[in-house]
Design a protein around this motif. Structure first.
Motif, PDB file in Angstrom:
ATOM      1  N   PHE A 183       0.838  -1.202   0.000  1.00 45.32           N
ATOM      2  CA  PHE A 183       0.000   0.000   0.000  1.00 45.32           C
ATOM      3  C   PHE A 183       0.873   1.252   0.000  1.00 45.32           C
ATOM      4  O   PHE A 183       0.616   2.203  -0.740  1.00 45.32           O
ATOM      5  N   ALA A 184       1.913   1.256   0.837  1.00 45.17           N
ATOM      6  CA  ALA A 184       2.782   2.436   0.945  1.00 45.17           C
ATOM      7  C   ALA A 184       3.492   2.720  -0.373  1.00 45.17           C
ATOM      8  O   ALA A 184       3.580   3.873  -0.811  1.00 45.17           O
ATOM      9  N   PHE A 185       4.011   1.681  -1.015  1.00 44.73           N
ATOM     10  CA  PHE A 185       4.706   1.892  -2.285  1.00 44.73           C
ATOM     11  C   PHE A 185       3.728   2.304  -3.392  1.00 44.73           C
ATOM     12  O   PHE A 185       4.030   3.193  -4.195  1.00 44.73           O
ATOM     13  N   ASP A 186       2.575   1.672  -3.446  1.00 40.19           N
ATOM     14  CA  ASP A 186       1.575   2.059  -4.442  1.00 40.19           C
ATOM     15  C   ASP A 186       1.127   3.502  -4.222  1.00 40.19           C
ATOM     16  O   ASP A 186       0.931   4.262  -5.172  1.00 40.19           O
ATOM     17  N   PHE A 187       0.959   3.856  -2.959  1.00 37.41           N
ATOM     18  CA  PHE A 187       0.568   5.221  -2.618  1.00 37.41           C
ATOM     19  C   PHE A 187       1.635   6.215  -3.076  1.00 37.41           C
ATOM     20  O   PHE A 187       1.333   7.267  -3.634  1.00 37.41           O
ATOM     21  N   ALA A 188       2.885   5.877  -2.820  1.00 33.56           N
ATOM     22  CA  ALA A 188       3.977   6.768  -3.218  1.00 33.56           C
ATOM     23  C   ALA A 188       3.984   6.986  -4.728  1.00 33.56           C
ATOM     24  O   ALA A 188       4.118   8.118  -5.215  1.00 33.56           O
ATOM     25  N   ILE A 189       3.833   5.903  -5.483  1.00 29.94           N
ATOM     26  CA  ILE A 189       3.833   6.010  -6.945  1.00 29.94           C
ATOM     27  C   ILE A 189       2.648   6.834  -7.417  1.00 29.94           C
ATOM     28  O   ILE A 189       2.788   7.734  -8.256  1.00 29.94           O
ATOM     29  N   LYS A 190       1.478   6.570  -6.871  1.00 36.69           N
ATOM     30  CA  LYS A 190       0.260   7.236  -7.326  1.00 36.69           C
ATOM     31  C   LYS A 190       0.290   8.727  -7.018  1.00 36.69           C
ATOM     32  O   LYS A 190      -0.283   9.536  -7.747  1.00 36.69           O
ATOM     33  N   ASN A 191       0.958   9.115  -5.938  1.00 33.92           N
ATOM     34  CA  ASN A 191       0.969  10.509  -5.510  1.00 33.92           C
ATOM     35  C   ASN A 191       2.290  11.226  -5.811  1.00 33.92           C
ATOM     36  O   ASN A 191       2.550  12.297  -5.278  1.00 33.92           O
ATOM     37  N   GLY A 192       3.122  10.623  -6.667  1.00 34.46           N
ATOM     38  CA  GLY A 192       4.348  11.287  -7.088  1.00 34.46           C
ATOM     39  C   GLY A 192       5.377  11.434  -5.991  1.00 34.46           C
ATOM     40  O   GLY A 192       6.202  12.359  -6.006  1.00 34.46           O
ATOM     41  N   ARG A 193       5.358  10.542  -5.021  1.00 35.60           N
ATOM     42  CA  ARG A 193       6.331  10.569  -3.928  1.00 35.60           C
ATOM     43  C   ARG A 193       7.586   9.797  -4.323  1.00 35.60           C
ATOM     44  O   ARG A 193       7.541   8.931  -5.196  1.00 35.60           O
ATOM     45  N   LYS A 194       8.695  10.096  -3.640  1.00 37.89           N
ATOM     46  CA  LYS A 194       9.985   9.555  -4.065  1.00 37.89           C
ATOM     47  C   LYS A 194      10.614   8.558  -3.095  1.00 37.89           C
ATOM     48  O   LYS A 194      11.528   7.837  -3.469  1.00 37.89           O
ATOM     49  N   ARG A 195      10.144   8.516  -1.853  1.00 40.37           N
ATOM     50  CA  ARG A 195      10.836   7.653  -0.882  1.00 40.37           C
ATOM     51  C   ARG A 195       9.839   7.100   0.127  1.00 40.37           C
ATOM     52  O   ARG A 195       8.929   7.791   0.571  1.00 40.37           O
ATOM     53  N   VAL A 196      10.035   5.841   0.485  1.00 39.35           N
ATOM     54  CA  VAL A 196       9.262   5.197   1.543  1.00 39.35           C
ATOM     55  C   VAL A 196      10.220   4.838   2.672  1.00 39.35           C
ATOM     56  O   VAL A 196      11.257   4.205   2.443  1.00 39.35           O
ATOM     57  N   THR A 197       9.875   5.244   3.885  1.00 38.51           N
ATOM     58  CA  THR A 197      10.676   4.948   5.074  1.00 38.51           C
ATOM     59  C   THR A 197       9.888   4.029   5.992  1.00 38.51           C
ATOM     60  O   THR A 197       8.788   4.377   6.426  1.00 38.51           O
ATOM     61  N   ARG A 217      11.434  -4.714   3.421  1.00 44.66           N
ATOM     62  CA  ARG A 217      12.628  -4.778   2.577  1.00 44.66           C
ATOM     63  C   ARG A 217      12.384  -5.680   1.365  1.00 44.66           C
ATOM     64  O   ARG A 217      12.825  -5.366   0.247  1.00 44.66           O
ATOM     65  N   ARG A 218      11.699  -6.786   1.593  1.00 42.25           N
ATOM     66  CA  ARG A 218      11.425  -7.700   0.487  1.00 42.25           C
ATOM     67  C   ARG A 218      10.486  -7.050  -0.534  1.00 42.25           C
ATOM     68  O   ARG A 218      10.707  -7.153  -1.750  1.00 42.25           O
ATOM     69  N   VAL A 219       9.453  -6.385  -0.054  1.00 42.53           N
ATOM     70  CA  VAL A 219       8.528  -5.718  -0.964  1.00 42.53           C
ATOM     71  C   VAL A 219       9.235  -4.591  -1.717  1.00 42.53           C
ATOM     72  O   VAL A 219       8.992  -4.374  -2.908  1.00 42.53           O
ATOM     73  N   ALA A 220      10.145  -3.888  -1.034  1.00 40.57           N
ATOM     74  CA  ALA A 220      10.860  -2.772  -1.666  1.00 40.57           C
ATOM     75  C   ALA A 220      11.639  -3.232  -2.903  1.00 40.57           C
ATOM     76  O   ALA A 220      11.745  -2.492  -3.885  1.00 40.57           O
ATOM     77  N   LYS A 221      12.172  -4.443  -2.851  1.00 45.34           N
ATOM     78  CA  LYS A 221      12.928  -4.956  -4.000  1.00 45.34           C
ATOM     79  C   LYS A 221      12.047  -5.103  -5.234  1.00 45.34           C
ATOM     80  O   LYS A 221      12.515  -4.968  -6.362  1.00 45.34           O
ATOM     81  N   GLU A 222      10.761  -5.375  -5.017  1.00 44.88           N
ATOM     82  CA  GLU A 222       9.844  -5.523  -6.145  1.00 44.88           C
ATOM     83  C   GLU A 222       9.569  -4.181  -6.826  1.00 44.88           C
ATOM     84  O   GLU A 222       9.081  -4.161  -7.958  1.00 44.88           O
TER      85      GLU A 222
END
Length: 365
Positions: A183-197, A217-222
């Motif tokens: 959800f966090a990564f999809d949200f970042a992409i959809k809203n033009g964000r650059k980094r997930v912490t 960490r595993r999801v981040a690799k995807e």
């Protein structure tokens, strides 16, 4: 404010009839009318939702409210609580004030938490953003907090194993950690964000928080190559970094308890609970409410509460429904009132009241 909060959320269907109090709306030229569940909540909730009603009325927003008078102060509202949950299941979307959670050991569990768990609205999204015209200690703050809503310390599994000894279970699962990380990564992409912490305490809770961190960490690799980078931070260091240099954060993802604490820090950074919007969202339902979950019992019925957070949350709700024109007008008007600085409630250093702020927003519309 934020665009539609999650790409995986289904488009909202028009709701069915409800046994609750309803306020009829004329169809707008932008389409049909949406049934939306309204739960004013405790404390200042009724005053804040009344502000939303008045602003929606002035715009003829295509929303019909199904209102439920639920209170978390006693068990007496349990039937209304259950009816409200069923209403959200029908309507798919709701607007909510904060329900009071009693502290007594023999009292009912938090109905705020019970609602998130029963509807599986697993992601809390809180947007902490500096408002133009309202300077705070830090400028140019703009980050989103993604909080796992349904497990962790909020699982509600406690027992007294021996007199004077209480054991509380913190539940962590791979499935829900993976779900909130995506959800966090999809949200970042959809809203033009650059980094997930990812925020954690895996140095101490090596199994529970270790599971959360390793899953992130595993999801981040995807998502490598998506333009969104990933890092992680221990929660106590996160608190220090937030008050020292909040501009370094973009999207933050974390377990339940940490999200509760960090969202309060984030609200304080940009001006307080009165200006921070939020939503609890899942695969099927979305429940919008102020992001910093303060009941405001000390100022209820005094006409002092700041309605900006609730208005921003309502604008997010309209955007979620696809009624972006109305959403942009409301959000833009609130921004303009704050930018002008002529009408400010006490929490923003002014002498205006809830009614004054609401009327100023309507005038700008």
């Amino acid at each position: 404010m934020l665009r539609n909060a999650a790409s995986q959320t289904s488009r909202l269907a028009r709701g069915y009839a409800s046994t609750a109090t309803t306020t009829a709306r004329e169809p707008s030229r932008f389409g049909g009318i949406y049934n939306v569940t309204l739960i004013p909540g405790d404390g200042v909730g009724r005053e804040l939702t009344q502000s939303v009603k008045e602003v929606f009325e002035s715009l003829n927003a295509p929303v019909q409210w199904s209102e439920y008078d639920v209170s978390g102060e006693t068990n007496a509202s349990e039937p209304q609580f259950l009816e409200a949950v069923e209403s959200i299941k029908r309507n798919k979307v709701g607007l909510k004030g904060i329900l009071y959670t009693p502290l007594e050991a023999n009292a009912h569990n938090s109905w705020n938490v019970a609602m998130r768990q029963s509807l599986d609205i697993y992601a809390s999204v809180v947007h902490c953003k500096s408002l133009p015209g309202f300077p705070t200690r830090h400028a140019d703050v703009d980050f989103a907090i993604i909080r796992e809503n349904t497990e962790g310390e909020y699982s509600g599994l406690e027992h007294q194993s021996y007199p004077g000894v209480v054991e509380s279970l913190k539940v962590s699962t791979v499935a829900k950690a993976e779900r909130i990380a995506r959800f966090a990564f999809d949200f970042a992409i959809k809203n033009g964000r650059k980094r997930v912490t990812a925020v954690h305490k895996a140095n101490i809770m090596k199994l529970g928080d270790g599971l959360f961190l390793n899953t992130c960490r595993r999801v981040a690799k995807e998502y490598e190559g998506s333009g969104v980078t990933f890092n992680d931070m221990i929660v106590d260091n996160t608190a220090m970094q937030l008050v020292a240099k909040p501009q370094q954060f973009d999207v933050m993802v974390m377990p339940n308890l940490y999200g509760n604490i960090v969202s309060n820090i984030g609200a304080a950074l940009v001006g307080g609970p009165g200006i921070v919007p939020g939503v609890n969202i899942g695969a099927d339902y979305a429940l919008f409410e102020p992001g910093c979950r303060h009941v405001g019992m000390d100022i209820m019925n005094t006409n002092k509460a700041n309605p900006a957070a609730m208005l921003f949350s309502a604008a997010m709700m309209l955007r979620h429904l696809g009624v972006s024109n109305h959403a942009d007008k409301i959000a833009g008007s609130v921004y303009q009132v704050v930018r002008d600085g002529k009408v400010r409630t006490a929490d923003m250093g002014g002498n205006s009241n809830t009614t004054d702020f609401t009327h100023a927003v309507i005038k700008n519309l």
